[in-house]
Design a protein around this motif. Structure first.
Motif, PDB file in Angstrom:
ATOM      1  N   GLU A 170       0.943  -1.138   0.084  1.00  0.00           N
ATOM      2  CA  GLU A 170      -0.099  -0.061  -0.090  1.00  0.00           C
ATOM      3  C   GLU A 170       0.919   1.298   0.028  1.00  0.00           C
ATOM      4  OE1 GLU A 170      -0.365  -1.472   4.588  1.00  0.00           O
ATOM      5  OE2 GLU A 170      -0.319  -2.279   2.500  1.00  0.00           O
ATOM      6  N   SER A 171       2.024   1.236   0.524  1.00  0.00           N
ATOM      7  CA  SER A 171       3.058   2.354   0.448  1.00  0.00           C
ATOM      8  C   SER A 171       3.337   2.488  -0.978  1.00  0.00           C
ATOM      9  CB  SER A 171       4.009   2.264   1.365  1.00  0.00           C
ATOM     10  OG  SER A 171       4.929   1.147   1.216  1.00  0.00           O
ATOM     11  N   TRP A 172       3.566   1.572  -1.806  1.00  0.00           N
ATOM     12  CA  TRP A 172       3.762   1.916  -3.093  1.00  0.00           C
ATOM     13  C   TRP A 172       2.989   2.472  -3.808  1.00  0.00           C
ATOM     14  CZ3 TRP A 172       8.862   1.156  -4.897  1.00  0.00           C
ATOM     15  CH2 TRP A 172       9.815   0.595  -4.221  1.00  0.00           C
ATOM     16  N   GLN A 173       1.311   1.710  -3.556  1.00  0.00           N
ATOM     17  CA  GLN A 173       0.042   2.308  -4.254  1.00  0.00           C
ATOM     18  C   GLN A 173       0.068   3.897  -3.985  1.00  0.00           C
ATOM     19  OE1 GLN A 173      -1.401   0.435  -6.291  1.00  0.00           O
ATOM     20  NE2 GLN A 173      -0.098  -1.357  -5.900  1.00  0.00           N
ATOM     21  N   LYS A 174       0.169   4.129  -2.600  1.00  0.00           N
ATOM     22  CA  LYS A 174      -0.073   5.695  -2.136  1.00  0.00           C
ATOM     23  C   LYS A 174       1.013   6.653  -2.946  1.00  0.00           C
ATOM     24  CE  LYS A 174      -2.043   5.069   2.651  1.00  0.00           C
ATOM     25  NZ  LYS A 174      -1.671   4.395   3.619  1.00  0.00           N
ATOM     26  N   ALA A 175       2.218   5.953  -3.056  1.00  0.00           N
ATOM     27  CA  ALA A 175       3.267   7.065  -3.638  1.00  0.00           C
ATOM     28  C   ALA A 175       2.842   7.056  -5.300  1.00  0.00           C
ATOM     29  CB  ALA A 175       4.572   6.410  -3.556  1.00  0.00           C
ATOM     30  N   MET A 176       2.494   6.076  -5.691  1.00  0.00           N
ATOM     31  CA  MET A 176       1.872   6.256  -7.164  1.00  0.00           C
ATOM     32  C   MET A 176       0.802   7.184  -7.398  1.00  0.00           C
ATOM     33  SD  MET A 176       0.740   2.896  -9.635  1.00  0.00           S
ATOM     34  CE  MET A 176       1.900   1.760  -9.079  1.00  0.00           C
ATOM     35  N   GLU A 177      -0.231   6.993  -6.227  1.00  0.00           N
ATOM     36  CA  GLU A 177      -1.210   8.171  -6.496  1.00  0.00           C
ATOM     37  C   GLU A 177      -0.885   9.325  -6.381  1.00  0.00           C
ATOM     38  OE1 GLU A 177      -4.043   6.475  -3.508  1.00  0.00           O
ATOM     39  OE2 GLU A 177      -4.379   4.605  -4.323  1.00  0.00           O
ATOM     40  N   ALA A 178       0.424   9.506  -5.938  1.00  0.00           N
ATOM     41  CA  ALA A 178       0.843  11.014  -5.456  1.00  0.00           C
ATOM     42  C   ALA A 178       1.488  11.559  -6.793  1.00  0.00           C
ATOM     43  CB  ALA A 178       1.736  10.827  -4.121  1.00  0.00           C
ATOM     44  N   VAL A 179       2.117  10.674  -7.435  1.00  0.00           N
ATOM     45  CA  VAL A 179       2.755  11.120  -8.862  1.00  0.00           C
ATOM     46  C   VAL A 179       2.408  10.896 -10.232  1.00  0.00           C
ATOM     47  CG1 VAL A 179       5.005  10.996  -7.484  1.00  0.00           C
ATOM     48  CG2 VAL A 179       4.263   9.026  -9.017  1.00  0.00           C
ATOM     49  N   VAL A 180       1.386  10.054 -10.307  1.00  0.00           N
ATOM     50  CA  VAL A 180       0.591   9.465 -11.490  1.00  0.00           C
ATOM     51  C   VAL A 180      -0.824  10.260 -11.538  1.00  0.00           C
ATOM     52  CG1 VAL A 180      -0.319   7.669 -12.948  1.00  0.00           C
ATOM     53  CG2 VAL A 180       1.794   7.352 -11.458  1.00  0.00           C
ATOM     54  N   PRO A 181      -1.166  11.091 -13.007  1.00  0.00           N
ATOM     55  CA  PRO A 181      -2.126  11.579 -13.010  1.00  0.00           C
ATOM     56  C   PRO A 181      -3.429  10.723 -12.688  1.00  0.00           C
ATOM     57  CG  PRO A 181      -0.769  12.200 -14.693  1.00  0.00           C
ATOM     58  CD  PRO A 181       0.137  10.943 -13.909  1.00  0.00           C
ATOM     59  N   PRO A 182      -4.641  11.141 -12.333  1.00  0.00           N
ATOM     60  CA  PRO A 182      -5.497  10.143 -11.959  1.00  0.00           C
ATOM     61  C   PRO A 182      -6.232   9.098 -13.160  1.00  0.00           C
ATOM     62  CG  PRO A 182      -5.944  12.201 -10.906  1.00  0.00           C
ATOM     63  CD  PRO A 182      -4.764  12.401 -11.667  1.00  0.00           C
ATOM     64  N   LYS A 183      -6.169   9.799 -14.361  1.00  0.00           N
ATOM     65  CA  LYS A 183      -6.788   9.155 -15.389  1.00  0.00           C
ATOM     66  C   LYS A 183      -5.562   7.922 -15.784  1.00  0.00           C
ATOM     67  CE  LYS A 183      -4.946  12.322 -18.916  1.00  0.00           C
ATOM     68  NZ  LYS A 183      -5.187  13.243 -20.364  1.00  0.00           N
ATOM     69  N   PHE A 184      -4.744   7.870 -15.459  1.00  0.00           N
ATOM     70  CA  PHE A 184      -3.632   6.791 -15.811  1.00  0.00           C
ATOM     71  C   PHE A 184      -3.471   5.912 -14.755  1.00  0.00           C
ATOM     72  CE2 PHE A 184      -2.217  10.625 -18.673  1.00  0.00           C
ATOM     73  CZ  PHE A 184      -2.589   9.864 -19.834  1.00  0.00           C
ATOM     74  N   LEU A 185      -3.817   6.270 -13.562  1.00  0.00           N
ATOM     75  CA  LEU A 185      -3.680   5.504 -12.391  1.00  0.00           C
ATOM     76  C   LEU A 185      -3.994   4.178 -12.373  1.00  0.00           C
ATOM     77  CD1 LEU A 185      -2.613   6.127  -9.703  1.00  0.00           C
ATOM     78  CD2 LEU A 185      -4.647   6.532  -8.607  1.00  0.00           C
ATOM     79  N   GLU A 186      -5.149   3.470 -12.744  1.00  0.00           N
ATOM     80  CA  GLU A 186      -5.467   2.130 -12.980  1.00  0.00           C
ATOM     81  C   GLU A 186      -4.538   1.318 -13.853  1.00  0.00           C
ATOM     82  OE1 GLU A 186      -7.275   0.312 -10.823  1.00  0.00           O
ATOM     83  OE2 GLU A 186      -7.464   2.048  -9.985  1.00  0.00           O
ATOM     84  N   MET A 187      -4.227   2.080 -14.931  1.00  0.00           N
ATOM     85  CA  MET A 187      -3.347   1.251 -15.837  1.00  0.00           C
ATOM     86  C   MET A 187      -2.003   1.168 -15.255  1.00  0.00           C
ATOM     87  SD  MET A 187      -1.719   2.585 -19.351  1.00  0.00           S
ATOM     88  CE  MET A 187      -1.080   4.089 -18.622  1.00  0.00           C
ATOM     89  N   ASN A 188      -1.467   2.330 -14.598  1.00  0.00           N
ATOM     90  CA  ASN A 188      -0.054   2.234 -14.027  1.00  0.00           C
ATOM     91  C   ASN A 188      -0.145   1.040 -12.664  1.00  0.00           C
ATOM     92  OD1 ASN A 188       1.977   4.169 -14.943  1.00  0.00           O
ATOM     93  ND2 ASN A 188      -0.122   5.023 -15.040  1.00  0.00           N
ATOM     94  N   LYS A 189      -1.164   1.106 -11.999  1.00  0.00           N
ATOM     95  CA  LYS A 189      -1.453  -0.284 -11.065  1.00  0.00           C
ATOM     96  C   LYS A 189      -1.236  -1.314 -11.495  1.00  0.00           C
ATOM     97  CE  LYS A 189      -3.864   2.532  -7.271  1.00  0.00           C
ATOM     98  NZ  LYS A 189      -4.869   2.639  -6.460  1.00  0.00           N
ATOM     99  N   LYS A 190      -1.941  -1.771 -12.725  1.00  0.00           N
ATOM    100  CA  LYS A 190      -1.810  -2.728 -13.472  1.00  0.00           C
ATOM    101  C   LYS A 190      -0.498  -3.252 -13.621  1.00  0.00           C
ATOM    102  CE  LYS A 190      -3.931  -5.741 -16.903  1.00  0.00           C
ATOM    103  NZ  LYS A 190      -4.701  -5.684 -18.242  1.00  0.00           N
ATOM    104  N   ALA A 191       0.260  -2.250 -14.463  1.00  0.00           N
ATOM    105  CA  ALA A 191       1.518  -2.381 -14.750  1.00  0.00           C
ATOM    106  C   ALA A 191       2.355  -2.666 -13.386  1.00  0.00           C
ATOM    107  CB  ALA A 191       2.214  -1.062 -15.524  1.00  0.00           C
ATOM    108  N   PHE A 192       2.529  -2.119 -12.440  1.00  0.00           N
ATOM    109  CA  PHE A 192       3.033  -2.399 -11.282  1.00  0.00           C
ATOM    110  C   PHE A 192       3.033  -3.940 -10.738  1.00  0.00           C
ATOM    111  CE2 PHE A 192       3.700  -2.398  -6.721  1.00  0.00           C
ATOM    112  CZ  PHE A 192       4.773  -1.671  -6.480  1.00  0.00           C
TER     113      PHE A 192
END
Length: 191
Positions: A163-185
């Motif tokens: 969840e700390s990686w997910q929170k960091a991703m939410e802080a740096v990735v624009p919301p419209k690309f978040l789900e795709m980036n979470k999947k990539a992670f």
């Protein structure tokens, strides 16, 4: 005791290395570390080498990583991984995308792209975690998500909660690309 750890993120301009280093910095700050992030640009226009240093520990005095000091080298491209091998500590790890991006001398035909770079790096004794990040990024929805595939892979080497990686991703990735980036992670982490 100096507990400072160092991660180098290397790639080619336009690949998302800076976003990856920002995310790693966020994760480590949230974990309570002193963090220094330093961007060292080569010719960072598309196609040029880009290097980012991320150093963390109880107290970090310098953002610079010298040869033989990196605990990990994260590389967006296999030739970049080989180029920065000297910066890796003896017991360090290289996490690299297996993709090959031809530099200008290869494109112009003055030199040939080196053969079996992963084998050559392993032959030096380096721990090499090589993954086809481009295919995984495309599976996640965009070839531009290579950076998050690599961050997912790197996360396996840290004792930090998902969840700390997910929170960091939410802080740096624009919301419209978040789900795709979470999947990539996730694809990078579980590959």
């Amino acid at each position: 005791m100096n507990d400072t750890k160092s991660v180098m993120i290397v790639g080619v301009g336009g690949q998302g290395t800076l976003l990856a280093s920002k995310m790693l910095g966020q994760v480590l700050l949230a974990a309570g570390y002193d963090v220094k992030v330093s961007e060292v640009h080569g010719m960072s226009q598309r196609g040029g080498s880009v290097v980012t240093y991320v150093r963390y520990g109880t107290k970090v005095y310098s953002p610079i990583i010298d040869k033989g000091e990196a605990d990990a080298v994260v590389s967006f491209e296999v030739l970049e991984a080989a180029r920065y091998l000297e910066w890796l500590k003896k017991d360090g790890t290289i996490v690299t995308n297996t993709q090959q991006i031809d530099p200008m001398p290869v494109i112009t035909g003055t030199v040939k792209y080196p053969d079996d770079l992963i084998g050559k790096m392993k032959a030096t004794g380096a721990r090499v975690d090589a993954l086809d990040c481009l295919s995984l990024a495309e599976q996640a929805g965009s070839p531009k998500a290579v950076n998050m595939v690599l961050m997912g892979r790197l996360s396996k080497y840290f004792d930090l909660p998902e969840e700390s990686w997910q929170k960091a991703m939410e802080a740096v990735v624009p919301p419209k690309f978040l789900e795709m980036n979470k999947k990539a992670f996730r694809l990078g982490k579980n590959a």
